[in-house]
Design a protein around this motif. Structure first.
Motif, PDB file in Angstrom:
ATOM      1  N   SER A 201       0.849  -1.187   0.000  1.00 17.15           N
ATOM      2  CA  SER A 201       0.000   0.000   0.000  1.00 17.15           C
ATOM      3  C   SER A 201       0.887   1.240   0.000  1.00 17.15           C
ATOM      4  O   SER A 201       2.021   1.221   0.502  1.00 17.15           O
ATOM      5  N   PHE A 202       0.395   2.318  -0.567  1.00 14.17           N
ATOM      6  CA  PHE A 202       1.153   3.557  -0.573  1.00 14.17           C
ATOM      7  C   PHE A 202       1.390   4.067   0.847  1.00 14.17           C
ATOM      8  O   PHE A 202       2.394   4.714   1.124  1.00 14.17           O
ATOM      9  N   THR A 203       0.475   3.762   1.759  1.00 13.53           N
ATOM     10  CA  THR A 203       0.648   4.175   3.155  1.00 13.53           C
ATOM     11  C   THR A 203       1.872   3.514   3.768  1.00 13.53           C
ATOM     12  O   THR A 203       2.673   4.143   4.462  1.00 13.53           O
ATOM     13  N   LYS A 204       2.058   2.213   3.487  1.00  9.71           N
ATOM     14  CA  LYS A 204       3.233   1.511   4.002  1.00  9.71           C
ATOM     15  C   LYS A 204       4.511   2.025   3.345  1.00  9.71           C
ATOM     16  O   LYS A 204       5.560   2.112   3.976  1.00  9.71           O
ATOM     17  N   ILE A 205       4.417   2.364   2.081  1.00 10.44           N
ATOM     18  CA  ILE A 205       5.588   2.871   1.365  1.00 10.44           C
ATOM     19  C   ILE A 205       6.049   4.192   1.962  1.00 10.44           C
ATOM     20  O   ILE A 205       7.246   4.443   2.107  1.00 10.44           O
ATOM     21  N   GLU A 223       2.292   6.527 -11.885  1.00 11.62           N
ATOM     22  CA  GLU A 223       1.666   6.590 -13.213  1.00 11.62           C
ATOM     23  C   GLU A 223       2.627   7.164 -14.244  1.00 11.62           C
ATOM     24  O   GLU A 223       2.714   6.664 -15.380  1.00 11.62           O
ATOM     25  N   LEU A 224       3.378   8.196 -13.867  1.00  7.38           N
ATOM     26  CA  LEU A 224       4.335   8.795 -14.787  1.00  7.38           C
ATOM     27  C   LEU A 224       5.444   7.809 -15.139  1.00  7.38           C
ATOM     28  O   LEU A 224       5.856   7.706 -16.302  1.00  7.38           O
ATOM     29  N   MET A 225       5.934   7.066 -14.160  1.00 12.11           N
ATOM     30  CA  MET A 225       6.978   6.082 -14.422  1.00 12.11           C
ATOM     31  C   MET A 225       6.460   4.938 -15.281  1.00 12.11           C
ATOM     32  O   MET A 225       7.185   4.375 -16.098  1.00 12.11           O
ATOM     33  N   ASP A 226       5.185   4.632 -15.106  1.00 13.84           N
ATOM     34  CA  ASP A 226       4.565   3.588 -15.923  1.00 13.84           C
ATOM     35  C   ASP A 226       4.513   4.009 -17.390  1.00 13.84           C
ATOM     36  O   ASP A 226       4.836   3.234 -18.292  1.00 13.84           O
ATOM     37  N   THR A 227       4.131   5.258 -17.646  1.00 16.76           N
ATOM     38  CA  THR A 227       4.025   5.719 -19.030  1.00 16.76           C
ATOM     39  C   THR A 227       5.391   5.880 -19.693  1.00 16.76           C
ATOM     40  O   THR A 227       5.489   5.914 -20.917  1.00 16.76           O
ATOM     41  N   ALA A 228       6.461   5.970 -18.871  1.00 27.56           N
ATOM     42  CA  ALA A 228       7.818   6.033 -19.421  1.00 27.56           C
ATOM     43  C   ALA A 228       8.404   4.644 -19.640  1.00 27.56           C
ATOM     44  O   ALA A 228       9.560   4.526 -20.048  1.00 27.56           O
ATOM     45  N   GLY A 229       7.614   3.593 -19.365  1.00 26.69           N
ATOM     46  CA  GLY A 229       8.088   2.233 -19.580  1.00 26.69           C
ATOM     47  C   GLY A 229       9.063   1.757 -18.530  1.00 26.69           C
ATOM     48  O   GLY A 229       9.912   0.909 -18.805  1.00 26.69           O
ATOM     49  N   LEU A 230       8.947   2.288 -17.309  1.00 20.87           N
ATOM     50  CA  LEU A 230       9.873   1.926 -16.238  1.00 20.87           C
ATOM     51  C   LEU A 230       9.218   1.015 -15.206  1.00 20.87           C
ATOM     52  O   LEU A 230       9.580  -0.163 -15.092  1.00 20.87           O
ATOM     53  N   LEU A 231       8.280   1.556 -14.452  1.00 20.65           N
ATOM     54  CA  LEU A 231       7.691   0.844 -13.322  1.00 20.65           C
ATOM     55  C   LEU A 231       6.197   1.092 -13.272  1.00 20.65           C
ATOM     56  O   LEU A 231       5.753   2.236 -13.371  1.00 20.65           O
ATOM     57  N   GLY A 232       5.427   0.024 -13.146  1.00 21.48           N
ATOM     58  CA  GLY A 232       3.982   0.152 -13.084  1.00 21.48           C
ATOM     59  C   GLY A 232       3.421  -0.401 -11.793  1.00 21.48           C
ATOM     60  O   GLY A 232       4.111  -1.074 -11.024  1.00 21.48           O
ATOM     61  N   GLY A 233       2.150  -0.092 -11.546  1.00 21.27           N
ATOM     62  CA  GLY A 233       1.437  -0.635 -10.400  1.00 21.27           C
ATOM     63  C   GLY A 233       0.204  -1.386 -10.894  1.00 21.27           C
ATOM     64  O   GLY A 233      -0.727  -0.787 -11.425  1.00 21.27           O
ATOM     65  N   ILE A 234       0.205  -2.700 -10.746  1.00 22.47           N
ATOM     66  CA  ILE A 234      -0.911  -3.525 -11.215  1.00 22.47           C
ATOM     67  C   ILE A 234      -2.032  -3.468 -10.184  1.00 22.47           C
ATOM     68  O   ILE A 234      -1.808  -3.666  -8.988  1.00 22.47           O
ATOM     69  N   PRO A 249      -1.410  -1.288  -5.021  1.00 20.27           N
ATOM     70  CA  PRO A 249      -0.799  -1.767  -6.259  1.00 20.27           C
ATOM     71  C   PRO A 249       0.186  -2.898  -6.024  1.00 20.27           C
ATOM     72  O   PRO A 249       0.790  -3.015  -4.953  1.00 20.27           O
ATOM     73  N   LYS A 250       0.319  -3.725  -7.034  1.00 16.72           N
ATOM     74  CA  LYS A 250       1.390  -4.717  -7.067  1.00 16.72           C
ATOM     75  C   LYS A 250       2.457  -4.150  -7.988  1.00 16.72           C
ATOM     76  O   LYS A 250       2.223  -3.960  -9.175  1.00 16.72           O
ATOM     77  N   PHE A 251       3.607  -3.836  -7.437  1.00 18.74           N
ATOM     78  CA  PHE A 251       4.651  -3.210  -8.235  1.00 18.74           C
ATOM     79  C   PHE A 251       5.170  -4.172  -9.299  1.00 18.74           C
ATOM     80  O   PHE A 251       5.339  -5.365  -9.039  1.00 18.74           O
ATOM     81  N   GLN A 252       5.421  -3.634 -10.484  1.00 17.57           N
ATOM     82  CA  GLN A 252       5.888  -4.457 -11.584  1.00 17.57           C
ATOM     83  C   GLN A 252       6.759  -3.645 -12.517  1.00 17.57           C
ATOM     84  O   GLN A 252       6.310  -2.651 -13.096  1.00 17.57           O
ATOM     85  N   VAL A 253       8.017  -4.039 -12.670  1.00 15.42           N
ATOM     86  CA  VAL A 253       8.895  -3.375 -13.623  1.00 15.42           C
ATOM     87  C   VAL A 253       8.492  -3.754 -15.039  1.00 15.42           C
ATOM     88  O   VAL A 253       7.948  -4.836 -15.282  1.00 15.42           O
ATOM     89  N   HIS A 254       8.769  -2.879 -15.994  1.00 16.54           N
ATOM     90  CA  HIS A 254       8.525  -3.186 -17.399  1.00 16.54           C
ATOM     91  C   HIS A 254       9.670  -3.971 -18.013  1.00 16.54           C
ATOM     92  O   HIS A 254       9.533  -4.515 -19.110  1.00 16.54           O
ATOM     93  N   ASN A 255      10.799  -4.029 -17.295  1.00 16.80           N
ATOM     94  CA  ASN A 255      11.985  -4.694 -17.805  1.00 16.80           C
ATOM     95  C   ASN A 255      12.810  -5.137 -16.602  1.00 16.80           C
ATOM     96  O   ASN A 255      13.159  -4.304 -15.755  1.00 16.80           O
ATOM     97  N   THR A 256      13.144  -6.417 -16.501  1.00 11.09           N
ATOM     98  CA  THR A 256      13.857  -6.912 -15.318  1.00 11.09           C
ATOM     99  C   THR A 256      15.264  -6.329 -15.196  1.00 11.09           C
ATOM    100  O   THR A 256      15.865  -6.394 -14.116  1.00 11.09           O
ATOM    101  N   ALA A 257      15.791  -5.745 -16.270  1.00  9.06           N
ATOM    102  CA  ALA A 257      17.089  -5.074 -16.172  1.00  9.06           C
ATOM    103  C   ALA A 257      17.048  -3.966 -15.134  1.00  9.06           C
ATOM    104  O   ALA A 257      18.075  -3.633 -14.522  1.00  9.06           O
TER     105      ALA A 257
END
Length: 370
Positions: A201-205, A223-234, A249-257
């Motif tokens: 949760s964002f509260t815990k973060i 949301e901004l990082m998601d649209t840049a192809g970096l990190l999203g929240g499912i 959200p469930k954090f999810q990178v767009h690329n494991t690198a």
């Protein structure tokens, strides 16, 4: 449109070499955002070249279009002028900020464009181009520019951190969008990569961040990082849209690198840690789903209720599919069973030892599941 360093410019250059059409290529990368006249000047240059070379058709390619303020309004004006004057000037716009590109397209260019999303490279593409193994792809991810650097992992990490992560954050987010707390956003990115595949949760973060902020700010930055192809929240899968958006959200990178480059672990060591390696494998599956979902038009969620969880839920045109990743010793699937009882999905699938292999899944287009 698509993230940085996935080959957008290379693809257009290859296209221009194969078609029988004069091409004028320009980039707005170093142009001040306030210089709206630059776009009109480049457009007029293309028109003049079309006339000088006596071409009935001509191709204008503009890279990093999102750098120009109010670019879509100017493009609409210039395009409509060419249409009225029956001038067959073809235009390809390239951009690495999905949010700013889509906003301009939908607000000003309705009915005048076709959008194509270029995602991060898949396992099949990296394997074909660089002869990577499955494990190499899972750890080093899908940036083709780094394909020849993995034999020197420290050099590879520096390349990803400096040339990709820092550039994407600085040029695609901080320079183009008002960010009141850039240090907070960078720390959120680091934490999101660290906890990729986990629900927080964002509260815990906020409790782990030194800079003061609020949950709305964190959600916006994600949301901004998601649209840049970096990190999203499912979002969590639910029967109605409101409950989906209200979930943690469930954090999810767009690329494991993005995980590996910031990790102190090295490739040869991480494979000997089943728990950590399993987390990277699940993130590789999630990244494959996020990228495919953007290009193929399906939504990606997770589901959890009490102790039952399904790693990924896919939704497309009314069809629902539940996916569970099993790369470690735990092969229980109580979460899938409960999910089936509650939602009666069209299909459930295990990815791993007791189901479809990770290699087979990463080698396919997930839309085929529908």
């Amino acid at each position: 449109m698509g993230p940085r360093q996935v080959g957008k410019t290379t693809l257009v250059n290859q296209l221009s070499e194969q078609i029988d059409m004069e091409t004028y290529f320009v980039s707005a990368d170093a142009v001040p955002s306030s210089d709206t006249s630059w776009l009109a000047q480049q457009w007029e240059t293309a028109r003049q070249q079309m006339q000088i070379h006596q071409r009935t058709e001509f191709l204008l390619v503009i890279d990093e279009i999102q750098k120009i303020h109010n670019w879509s309004e100017m493009v609409k004006l210039l395009w409509d002028t060419d249409t009225r004057e029956n001038r067959k000037l073809k235009v390809i716009l390239l951009g690495s900020s999905r949010l700013l590109i889509q906003k301009g397209l939908t607000e000003s260019l309705a009915g005048r464009f076709e959008a194509t999303y270029m995602p991060h490279w898949s396992y099949q593409e990296m394997s074909t181009a660089f002869n990577w193994t499955l494990d190499q792809y899972i750890w080093f991810g899908g940036y083709p520019g780094s394909g020849d650097l993995i034999s020197d992992e420290e050099r590879w990490k520096n390349y990803i951190n400096n040339s990709l992560i820092e550039t994407s954050i600085s040029k695609d987010i901080l320079m183009l969008t008002r960010i009141d707390k850039p240090a907070l956003m960078r720390r959120l990115f680091e934490l999101g990569c660290l906890y990729s595949g986990q629900i927080l949760s964002f509260t815990k973060i906020l409790g782990q961040l030194q800079d003061a902020g609020n949950t709305v700010t964190l959600s916006h930055y994600l949301e901004l990082m998601d649209t840049a192809g970096l990190l999203g929240g499912i979002d969590k899968y639910a029967a109605d849209v409101v409950r989906k958006r209200a979930s943690s959200p469930k954090f999810q990178v767009h690329n494991t690198a993005l995980i590996s480059a910031q990790s102190n672990d090295l490739f040869e060591n991480i494979k000997n840690d089943p728990k950590e390696w399993g987390r990277i494998v699940e993130s590789a599956v999630g990244a494959h789903l996020l990228n495919s979902g953007l290009s193929e038009g399906f939504k990606v969620y997770y589901w959890r209720e009490r102790n039952d969880e399904v790693d990924f839920v896919l939704e497309r045109r009314g069809k629902v599919i539940g996916l569970e990743v099993k790369s470690g010793a735990d092969q229980s699937n109580s979460g899938l069973s409960e999910f089936q009882k509650k939602f009666n999905p069209d299909k459930v699938l295990i990815i791993g030892k007791s189901g479809l292999s990770v290699e087979d899944f990463l080698g396919m287009n997930p839309v085929e599941l529908f």
